[in-house]
Design a protein around this motif. Structure first.
Motif, PDB file in Angstrom:
ATOM      1  N   ARG A   1     -65.399  23.234  -9.569  1.00  0.00           N
ATOM      2  CA  ARG A   1     -65.538  24.049 -10.778  1.00  0.00           C
ATOM      3  C   ARG A   1     -66.746  24.956 -10.598  1.00  0.00           C
TER       4      ARG A   1
ATOM      5  N   LYS B   1     -65.092  26.710 -14.975  1.00  0.00           N
ATOM      6  CA  LYS B   1     -63.683  26.968 -14.681  1.00  0.00           C
ATOM      7  C   LYS B   1     -63.306  26.369 -13.326  1.00  0.00           C
ATOM      8  N   LYS B   2     -62.127  25.785 -13.258  1.00  0.00           N
ATOM      9  CA  LYS B   2     -61.647  25.198 -12.022  1.00  0.00           C
ATOM     10  C   LYS B   2     -61.324  26.294 -11.012  1.00  0.00           C
TER      11      LYS B   2
END
Length: 558
Positions: A325, A184-185
């Motif tokens: 990320r 996930k960013k």
């Protein structure tokens, strides 16, 4: 380790001496021997210690014996020869050079062609840790010959089996995320400097008063704590003289950060790389280009949790920013630890990963890789880095195996073959092509066809990429047999040297100086060697090298 007995090695040389009728014809002349000797690497040490991760054969200075078959030299090739002796002398008129020349002549008579083999590294080692005949008696005197086994179909299969087994372990630990969206960013902010580039340059101008005024760009590295405090400053090796200690202190006083590296709401210590243009000009003329930062990296522990990508909005690296990320906590670390304990690895087994992490700006370069037996740990490191990094764009890879297992006697410079290429952004496609290359051949003798592979890679990029940027993964102790093919190359080659155990092979330094290439080790980057003049001495990673008419020679080792 000394894995073969003195007696077996001594016996082997007598056998060779009695069975080779051409030995007398291959003995070098006095002029040839003196020219050879003057180019040898040389250093002093208290007491010689053999390299722990190479197979070594001891040959005392009074070597004699029989039964060369016990050595199995037909299954091995020599990669390095150290001539070891002590500095202590009973007679002040004693001529060590003449004795060394005599010993080398005897060895050359026993091994025809050894002095002409450019793949062998030679070193003179003077021991200084004894001051009397009694003290010096237990010190070794003679040759230490380092050998490596010839690659065969059987050893290639074993390497391939080990590689695929290690990769399966790594793949099981890989986070199950999309290739181009690894995790996930999360928010990411580059470390904020308290001063502008111009302000830092002005401070350096006031603090650095070194009389050396040669024009050059000097690179440096900083270790910075999470609170922004400068912990260490290191000025990297330079082709021109400068006052390193004074410059490091000036940098320390001129640089400050508000805090550490902010990722996902957490602040981490970090490493920063930068460059300074010397000599520092008048204050009123100083600008942004006189000093600045070129890269920021997280420590290894944080880098395993967050994949950070530095972005540049323009070629001057102005308005830089980062993207990050998050990975699944601990999974990358577990994968690395599991892989590391499966097989004993050389000290720089992760050199590919470390260099690539230092240079996120290397995005469009073509990667050229030796996949023969000696490079197995680094082949794995390349694939491990690729698997744990998201390839954002297609990249070209050229893998070579030095001739698809053809006999060494049939290999021809420039036409050896064993070249395989793939252009893709798929890790699986890269892995499959590398495995295909390994299955096709294991290398055989020591020197490989690196230059042939580089020229092949340059042709693949087409006419619109001039000069071509290439990354070569090369074995530090095995110099290419076909380096002369690079005579007219326009490519810019970044050579990642694998297997640097105690010093850099001077032949690679000479190659880089001649063609304007750069060298990269696990410790740092070596650039601008082409600016050095004959006779100059340069210190690289603690070792001193002198530029000679024919290249470089090691003149002092720490």
């Amino acid at each position: 380790m000394f894995s073969i007995s003195f007696r077996a090695f001594l016996c082997g040389f007598i056998f060779l001496l009695t069975t080779s009728v051409t030995n007398a014809q291959t003995t070098p002349s006095d002029a040839e021997l003196n020219t050879f000797y003057d180019q040898l690497n040389a250093y002093r040490t208290a007491r010689y210690q053999p390299l722990p991760d190479l197979e070594a054969l001891q040959l005392p200075s009074t070597f004699s014996g029989a039964d060369l078959k016990a050595l199995h030299l037909q299954e091995r090739h020599i990669v390095r020869v150290d001539l070891v002796y002590t500095a202590f002398r009973l007679n002040p008129t004693f001529n060590q050079r003449q004795l060394n020349l005599s010993r080398i002549r005897n060895l050359a008579s026993g091994l025809p062609g050894l002095l002409q083999d450019e793949s062998v590294t030679w070193t003179l080692v003077e021991q200084t840790g004894c001051n009397s005949p009694t003290e010096c008696q237990p010190f070794f005197h003679g040759f230490v010959v380092y050998v490596a086994r010839h690659a065969t179909a059987a050893t290639s299969r074993a390497d391939l089996d080990s590689l695929t087994r290690k990769l399966r372990i790594l793949e099981k630990k890989r986070p199950k995320a999309a290739k181009k969206a690894l995790g996930k960013k999360v928010a990411c902010n580059l470390p904020a400097s308290r001063f502008s580039n111009r302000q830092m340059a002005r401070s350096l101008r006031r603090l650095y008063h070194c009389p050396q005024r040669d024009a050059q760009v000097v690179k440096f590295e900083l270790a910075v704590a999470a609170d922004g405090t400068i912990q260490t400053v290191k000025v990297l090796p330079s082709a021109r003289p400068l006052c390193i200690a004074e410059l490091e202190e000036a940098i320390r006083k001129s640089v400050a950060f508000h805090s550490g590296f902010l990722v996902a709401g957490k602040v981490f210590p970090f490493s920063a790389k930068g460059a300074i243009r010397l000599p520092i000009g008048p204050l009123q003329l100083l600008g942004e280009a006189d000093m600045g930062f070129t890269n920021f990296t997280l420590p290894d522990s944080a880098a395993r949790l967050y994949r950070v990508f530095l972005k540049h909005k323009n070629k001057q690296h102005k308005n830089d920013y980062c993207e990050a990320r998050i990975t699944k906590s601990g999974e990358l670390l577990a994968a690395s630890d599991t892989a590391a304990v499966e097989l004993p690895l050389p000290p720089d087994a992760n050199v590919v990963t470390r260099v690539m992490q230092r240079h996120p700006e290397w995005s469009k370069e073509v990667v050229v890789t030796d996949v023969t037996g000696s490079m197995f740990p680094y082949t794995y490191d390349l694939l491990a880095w690729l698997q744990l990094s998201a390839l954002e764009d297609e990249k070209t890879f050229v893998f070579f195996n030095d001739g698809n297992d053809q006999p060494d006697k049939d290999k021809r410079v420039g036409k050896t073959g064993g070249l395989f290429q793939v252009r893709t952004d798929s890790y699986e496609a890269i892995k499959n092509k590398l495995i295909e290359t390994m299955k096709a051949g294991g290398g055989g003798d020591a020197p490989e066809n690196d230059a042939e592979a580089l020229l092949y890679a340059q042709q693949l990029t087409g006419p619109n990429s001039t000069p071509t940027d290439l990354i070569l993964l090369a074995d530090n102790y095995t110099f290419p047999r076909d380096a002369k093919l690079l005579k007219n190359t326009t490519a810019h080659v970044r050579i990642i040297l694998c297997g640097v155990r105690d010093y850099i092979n001077p032949r690679y330094l000479a190659l880089a100086r001649k063609h304007g290439f750069s060298l990269h080790t696990i410790e740092g980057d070596i650039e601008d060697l082409s600016k050095l003049l004959e006779g100059e001495t340069i210190t690289i990673q603690g070792q001193q090298y002198q530029v000679t008419k024919d290249g470089f020679m090691l003149v002092q080792k720490t």
